[in-house]
Every structure is written in C-alpha cells, then in structure tokens.
Design a protein around this motif. Structure first.
Motif, PDB file in Angstrom:
ATOM      1  N   MET A  95       0.852  -1.261   0.138  1.00 33.26           N
ATOM      2  CA  MET A  95       0.088  -0.147  -0.129  1.00 33.26           C
ATOM      3  C   MET A  95       0.817   1.328  -0.030  1.00 33.26           C
ATOM      4  O   MET A  95       0.634   2.195  -0.606  1.00 33.26           O
ATOM      5  CB  MET A  95      -0.875  -0.001   1.245  1.00 33.26           C
ATOM      6  N   VAL A  96       2.095   1.250   0.846  1.00 35.67           N
ATOM      7  CA  VAL A  96       2.973   2.362   0.972  1.00 35.67           C
ATOM      8  C   VAL A  96       3.549   2.680  -0.413  1.00 35.67           C
ATOM      9  O   VAL A  96       3.734   3.763  -0.966  1.00 35.67           O
ATOM     10  CB  VAL A  96       3.804   2.218   1.850  1.00 35.67           C
ATOM     11  N   LEU A  97       3.820   1.498  -1.023  1.00 35.73           N
ATOM     12  CA  LEU A  97       4.487   1.550  -2.349  1.00 35.73           C
ATOM     13  C   LEU A  97       3.598   2.377  -3.549  1.00 35.73           C
ATOM     14  O   LEU A  97       3.999   3.374  -4.156  1.00 35.73           O
ATOM     15  CB  LEU A  97       4.864   0.320  -2.941  1.00 35.73           C
ATOM     16  N   VAL A  98       2.349   2.056  -3.615  1.00 37.24           N
ATOM     17  CA  VAL A  98       1.546   2.628  -4.634  1.00 37.24           C
ATOM     18  C   VAL A  98       1.153   4.009  -4.118  1.00 37.24           C
ATOM     19  O   VAL A  98       0.866   4.601  -5.124  1.00 37.24           O
ATOM     20  CB  VAL A  98       0.390   1.516  -4.912  1.00 37.24           C
ATOM     21  N   GLN A  99       1.185   4.193  -2.865  1.00 34.35           N
ATOM     22  CA  GLN A  99       0.530   5.526  -2.386  1.00 34.35           C
ATOM     23  C   GLN A  99       1.794   6.513  -2.821  1.00 34.35           C
ATOM     24  O   GLN A  99       1.488   7.794  -3.108  1.00 34.35           O
ATOM     25  CB  GLN A  99       0.387   5.434  -0.977  1.00 34.35           C
ATOM     26  N   ASP A 100       2.865   5.988  -2.502  1.00 35.17           N
ATOM     27  CA  ASP A 100       4.109   6.914  -2.907  1.00 35.17           C
ATOM     28  C   ASP A 100       4.264   7.316  -4.431  1.00 35.17           C
ATOM     29  O   ASP A 100       4.863   8.164  -4.930  1.00 35.17           O
ATOM     30  CB  ASP A 100       5.319   6.121  -2.608  1.00 35.17           C
ATOM     31  N   LEU A 101       3.447   6.423  -5.261  1.00 35.70           N
ATOM     32  CA  LEU A 101       3.122   7.009  -6.494  1.00 35.70           C
ATOM     33  C   LEU A 101       2.006   7.857  -6.965  1.00 35.70           C
ATOM     34  O   LEU A 101       2.038   8.469  -8.011  1.00 35.70           O
ATOM     35  CB  LEU A 101       2.749   5.631  -7.342  1.00 35.70           C
ATOM     36  N   GLY A 102       1.519   8.376  -5.935  1.00 35.07           N
ATOM     37  CA  GLY A 102       0.275   9.306  -5.972  1.00 35.07           C
ATOM     38  C   GLY A 102      -1.011   8.661  -6.375  1.00 35.07           C
ATOM     39  O   GLY A 102      -1.851   9.280  -6.884  1.00 35.07           O
ATOM     40  N   ILE A 103      -1.087   7.254  -6.272  1.00 34.80           N
ATOM     41  CA  ILE A 103      -2.222   6.672  -6.624  1.00 34.80           C
ATOM     42  C   ILE A 103      -3.254   7.116  -5.555  1.00 34.80           C
ATOM     43  O   ILE A 103      -3.246   6.955  -4.301  1.00 34.80           O
ATOM     44  CB  ILE A 103      -2.054   5.251  -6.598  1.00 34.80           C
ATOM     45  N   SER A 104      -4.477   7.173  -6.032  1.00 30.57           N
ATOM     46  CA  SER A 104      -5.675   7.474  -4.924  1.00 30.57           C
ATOM     47  C   SER A 104      -6.346   6.403  -4.305  1.00 30.57           C
ATOM     48  O   SER A 104      -6.112   5.367  -4.778  1.00 30.57           O
ATOM     49  CB  SER A 104      -6.754   8.367  -5.726  1.00 30.57           C
ATOM     50  N   PRO A 105      -6.714   6.548  -3.137  1.00 29.54           N
ATOM     51  CA  PRO A 105      -7.109   5.282  -2.405  1.00 29.54           C
ATOM     52  C   PRO A 105      -8.337   4.571  -3.243  1.00 29.54           C
ATOM     53  O   PRO A 105      -8.494   3.472  -2.920  1.00 29.54           O
ATOM     54  CB  PRO A 105      -7.723   5.947  -0.976  1.00 29.54           C
ATOM     55  N   GLU A 106      -9.157   5.405  -3.961  1.00 32.09           N
ATOM     56  CA  GLU A 106      -9.965   4.703  -4.719  1.00 32.09           C
ATOM     57  C   GLU A 106      -9.545   3.676  -5.458  1.00 32.09           C
ATOM     58  O   GLU A 106     -10.426   2.728  -6.136  1.00 32.09           O
ATOM     59  CB  GLU A 106     -10.938   5.761  -5.295  1.00 32.09           C
ATOM     60  N   ASN A 107      -8.554   3.770  -5.899  1.00 36.40           N
ATOM     61  CA  ASN A 107      -7.701   2.938  -7.019  1.00 36.40           C
ATOM     62  C   ASN A 107      -7.101   1.850  -6.310  1.00 36.40           C
ATOM     63  O   ASN A 107      -6.114   1.153  -7.020  1.00 36.40           O
ATOM     64  CB  ASN A 107      -7.205   3.789  -8.051  1.00 36.40           C
ATOM     65  N   ILE A 108      -7.219   1.635  -5.071  1.00 37.28           N
ATOM     66  CA  ILE A 108      -6.459   0.693  -4.076  1.00 37.28           C
ATOM     67  C   ILE A 108      -7.403  -0.415  -3.539  1.00 37.28           C
ATOM     68  O   ILE A 108      -8.415   0.195  -2.796  1.00 37.28           O
ATOM     69  CB  ILE A 108      -5.556   1.358  -3.503  1.00 37.28           C
ATOM     70  N   ILE A 109      -7.200  -1.795  -3.701  1.00 41.24           N
ATOM     71  CA  ILE A 109      -8.186  -2.568  -3.076  1.00 41.24           C
ATOM     72  C   ILE A 109      -7.053  -3.424  -1.978  1.00 41.24           C
ATOM     73  O   ILE A 109      -5.999  -4.021  -2.485  1.00 41.24           O
ATOM     74  CB  ILE A 109      -8.576  -3.666  -3.829  1.00 41.24           C
ATOM     75  N   TYR A 110      -7.581  -3.549  -0.714  1.00 41.45           N
ATOM     76  CA  TYR A 110      -6.710  -4.434  -0.016  1.00 41.45           C
ATOM     77  C   TYR A 110      -7.273  -5.737   0.066  1.00 41.45           C
ATOM     78  O   TYR A 110      -8.337  -6.234   0.463  1.00 41.45           O
ATOM     79  CB  TYR A 110      -6.886  -3.770   1.890  1.00 41.45           C
ATOM     80  N   THR A 111      -6.500  -6.749  -0.695  1.00 43.83           N
ATOM     81  CA  THR A 111      -7.169  -8.074  -0.731  1.00 43.83           C
ATOM     82  C   THR A 111      -6.640  -9.096  -0.270  1.00 43.83           C
ATOM     83  O   THR A 111      -7.051 -10.290  -0.254  1.00 43.83           O
ATOM     84  CB  THR A 111      -6.560  -8.340  -2.289  1.00 43.83           C
ATOM     85  N   ASN A 112      -5.863  -9.199   1.087  1.00 42.13           N
ATOM     86  CA  ASN A 112      -5.286 -10.064   1.766  1.00 42.13           C
ATOM     87  C   ASN A 112      -6.452 -10.715   2.468  1.00 42.13           C
ATOM     88  O   ASN A 112      -7.159 -10.316   3.081  1.00 42.13           O
ATOM     89  CB  ASN A 112      -4.222  -9.725   2.851  1.00 42.13           C
ATOM     90  N   PRO A 113      -6.534 -12.176   2.194  1.00 48.64           N
ATOM     91  CA  PRO A 113      -7.685 -13.067   3.139  1.00 48.64           C
ATOM     92  C   PRO A 113      -7.435 -12.818   4.608  1.00 48.64           C
ATOM     93  O   PRO A 113      -8.508 -13.359   5.133  1.00 48.64           O
ATOM     94  CB  PRO A 113      -7.821 -14.225   2.540  1.00 48.64           C
ATOM     95  N   CYS A 114      -6.149 -12.897   4.980  1.00 46.72           N
ATOM     96  CA  CYS A 114      -5.987 -12.885   6.446  1.00 46.72           C
ATOM     97  C   CYS A 114      -5.330 -11.686   6.660  1.00 46.72           C
ATOM     98  O   CYS A 114      -4.141 -11.682   6.923  1.00 46.72           O
ATOM     99  CB  CYS A 114      -5.149 -14.236   6.770  1.00 46.72           C
ATOM    100  N   LYS A 115      -6.108 -10.733   7.312  1.00 44.06           N
ATOM    101  CA  LYS A 115      -5.463  -9.171   7.419  1.00 44.06           C
ATOM    102  C   LYS A 115      -4.985  -9.066   8.727  1.00 44.06           C
ATOM    103  O   LYS A 115      -5.638  -9.430   9.733  1.00 44.06           O
ATOM    104  CB  LYS A 115      -6.463  -8.269   6.918  1.00 44.06           C
TER     105      LYS A 115
END
Length: 448
Positions: A95-115
């Motif tokens: 999540m940090v990697l793609v956020q550092d790209l400037g990707i908006s949260p709406e374009n990020i999905i947290y998919t780990n089945p065991c968070k």
C-alpha cells in the motif's frame, strides 16, 4: 503522480530501433563477467504498454487492478500507475509503495484474506476502504479497526480441476454469504460487491459461468438486506496469452451482459498480474559449480565405465530462496537457455540445475538436456517477471539480482501518442545507441 521516493534510484534504457533485448543481455553479461558474475534481470517495460493495449482492446470496460505481489519493482509500478491501472495490495508495504506513486485510495484494494489488525488500521488511516472478506471472524476484525470499510465478499469457486486446495482455503459459500450480511448489518459495515478468483491453471472455462452466476445470487441476496452493491471483481488467472484472454472474454461477456448490464451501474474489475509482467522480464544466471556422475560415490563393487554417458549437475547463483521461490509451491517450471554459442550437432547431456544454498529443496530444474557447460557460463530464463521480484530471502547471504530496465523507441512513442507519460517517468529514461558498445560507460542504472 508524485513519482517514487528519490532513494528508489532506477533508469530505463531507451533503445534505438537497431538495438534488441539480446543486445542488452549480451552487454550486461559482458560487464558482469568483467566486474563480478551476479545474477540479473532485464525488464522490457514496453511489453507492459503492449499488454495494456491488448487488455483494452479485448476486455474493456473491465478495469484492471494489478496485484502488487506479482512484481513490485519500481519500474513496473511506475509504468502501470502512469497507464491508469488500479492496484490490489496484500499488505502495508505494498500500500505504501503505490501511495508513494500518488495513486488515489479509490484505486487501491486491500485483498489479503487474512489481514493484520494493525494493517487494517493503516488502511483506514490512509483512506483505503475497499477490501475483501470471506469469514465472520475477518468481518468482525475489520469492523473493529475500520468501520468505514467497503467489503467485497470473496466467494469460493467450483474450480476442482486446478488449485482445489487453495480454493478450499479461501472464499466463502453462498449459504454463508447470508450469515456474513447479517453480521455486517449488525456491525454497521458496508458490503459493496463480490470477488471470486479462478486459477490460470483452470482448463474448464465453464467455471466462469458458475462463478458469475453465484455472484449474481449474492447481489440479489444483498438487495434483501438493503446493501447497494456496485463492484464485481472477477479476480486474476490471466496467463498473458492473447488467445486465453479472448477465450475468457468470449465466455464471460454474454453472462455479464445478462447479469450485470451496463445500466445496472455495476463496475466490473479484474486482477491481472502475471498477464502484465511475466513475459516482460528475463533472468540471467551464472554457473558457479559443476559436478559429474563420476564425482559421486558409487556403491561398493560398481565401477564407472567410460561408455556411460555423463550426467551433469550445475549450481547457479540464484535459487528457490531468491528468483525461483515459486518452485517451492510448484507454480514455476523454468526452462533454461544457454547463452554461449554452441554447434547444432554438439552432444546434449542429461543435466540438473540447483541453487547456491546447497539445500535439498533448492532444485531449479530436475532434468533437462544441455551441452556440456563450464563454471562461469551463463544461462537465460525467459518469462520470469511474475512472482520472482518481490521481497526475497537472505538465506545463505543471498544477493538479490540487479534489474536493468529497457524500452524501445516504438513503445515509447506509443505511450506518448496515447498521452500516458508523466514528468516523473520521463526523467528516468536515457538513450542507448543502436550499436551497444560492450564495456562502454553507457551502463543501465539498476534497482537492486
């Protein structure tokens, strides 16, 4: 686009039309032979552009969300982010990697089945709301740590011909979906869609019919509870073959038109991972040790005869604790190619390849036919871009391979014509002449 942090130093060699991938590999091998034989990758980022064009031509309007765990190298993420692709993240680091790209949260999905609860809280803090869920325990954990979460119910598929064991571990049943919706109502959590995943090894595309039909049932069920569902995630499982992509599209398009037509307001997304990156990366490894059958102790009374054809065992400077980690789960069947030139009529011998750890699990190729090789020779493995370039082990003082990025002028022009370049991406390019001078000062910068 903010671009990568300044310490994530990498460059992309912009190749003249006269230069090829083989030229780049030859040049890198020459330099490594002079300075120290370290394994390395060459990544053709232009292939990502081609794959995205192919996806848009065949699968639009299904939006791709790239699973970062497939290949989290900066060049890949930068290109995909510039292409406007979403990202599926399995942990905080991703999540940090793609956020550092400037990707908006709406374009990020947290998919780990065991968070982990701490990582759910991080997602909540940074506005990443969409995440998957397949059990009441996971739902309660999310409710405590992220009350504004928007859940995709991960349903199991009937893919009994492929990764049956994996499908048994993750994904819930239709019957349990009703229970999860009751729990979500009780805890005040939104359910906004459904996710399923069908393995790339699945040979029966009818599995998609059952999965999409089941998803429609869950959407209908959600209406009873007052949930407004608007996302269908058809997961990954795309091999990278245009034929397979067209076959999948041929199966799912009529179903989507019936069950999730455009006027329904449901956004259909997917998670193509190896589809984008597998063919884009080539790995070069060096032979560091060699044994022949005669080096091994034979049983008492058995003599080695000169008429016996030798069997060779080679040890290379990368293994299952590095780039070949997928071998441990039997998802990778690497095929070596000899870099040096040899005669067509040169005899081939039964050979096996092993990693540098001297561990019994560190077998790369159990049996293959190769000409007799020497310590210091190089082997090339194509299609190594998926599942090989994430966080790797430090077992036995393992040294991660270097990465050399490249792109052809034609692919660069295609990006510019499509208006998908950015200032932060452009600063990473440099020109490579058509006649690459071996040992010259024009070296590719790397991201280790």
């Amino acid at each position: 686009m903010k671009g990568f942090l300044e310490d994530a130093n990498y460059s992309i060699g912009l190749l003249d039309e006269g230069a090829t991938l083989a030229d780049v590999i030859d040049n890198c091998i020459y330099e490594h032979t002079q300075t120290g034989k370290r394994a390395f990758y060459v990544g053709d980022l232009g292939k990502l552009v081609k794959k995205n064009t192919q996806w848009q031509n065949v699968m639009a309007p299904i939006k791709p969300f790239y699973p970062v765990k497939c290949n989290s190298t900066p060049g890949v993420l930068e290109i995909l982010g510039t292409l406007g692709i979403g990202f599926a993240c399995s942990n905080k680091s991703e999540m940090v990697l793609v956020q550092d790209l400037g990707i908006s949260p709406e374009n990020i999905i947290y998919t780990n089945p065991c968070k982990q609860a701490s990582q759910i809280k991080y997602a909540a803090k940074t506005g990443i709301n969409i995440m998957t869920c397949d059990s009441d325990i996971e739902l309660k954990k999310i409710a405590r740590s992220h009350p504004n979460a928007k859940l995709l119910l991960h349903i199991a598929t009937e893919d009994i011909t492929a990764d049956e064991e994996m499908n048994m571990k993750f994904g819930t049943t239709l019957k349990n979906c009703r229970h999860l919706m009751e729990c979500a109502k009780e805890f005040g959590i939104q359910i906004v869609g459904v996710k399923f995943h069908i393995s790339s090894t699945c040979k029966d595309l009818q599995t998609y019919i059952h999965a999409i039909s089941d998803a429609r049932c869950v959407f209908d069920m959600a209406e009873e509870f007052g949930f407004k569902m608007n996302i269908l995630d058809i997961g990954g499982g795309f091999t990278g073959s245009e034929l397979q992509l067209e076959e999948v599209h041929h199966v799912i398009r009529p179903l989507l038109d019936v069950y999730f037509p455009e006027e329904s307001g449901v956004n259909v997304i997917a998670e193509p991972g190896c589809y984008y990156v597998s063919s884009a990366f080539t790995l070069a490894v060096n032979i560091i040790a060699k044994k022949t059958e005669c080096d091994k102790l034979l049983p008492s009374g058995v003599e080695q005869t000169r008429d016996d054809e030798p069997v060779f065992t080679y040890y290379i400077n990368d293994g299952v604790y590095g780039s070949f980690a997928s071998k441990l789960s039997e998802k990778l069947n690497p095929t070596p190619e000899v870099h040096k030139k040899y005669k067509e009529d040169e005899p081939l011998f039964t050979s096996s390849l092993w990693g540098p750890s001297c561990d019994e699990l560190d077998q790369i190729v159990e049996n293959c036919l190769l000409p007799e090789l020497s310590v210091g020779d190089w082997l090339i493995f194509a299609n190594m871009g998926s599942g090989t370039l994430g966080e790797q082990s430090t077992f036995n003082d393992y040294q991660r391979p270097l990465i050399y990025y490249m792109m052809s002028f034609s692919d660069w022009d295609e990006m510019q014509d499509a208006g998908i370049t950015s200032d932060t991406l452009m600063k990473n390019f440099f020109f490579v002449p058509s006649c690459i001078q071996l040992g010259s000062e024009d070296r590719f910068s790397t991201a280790a």
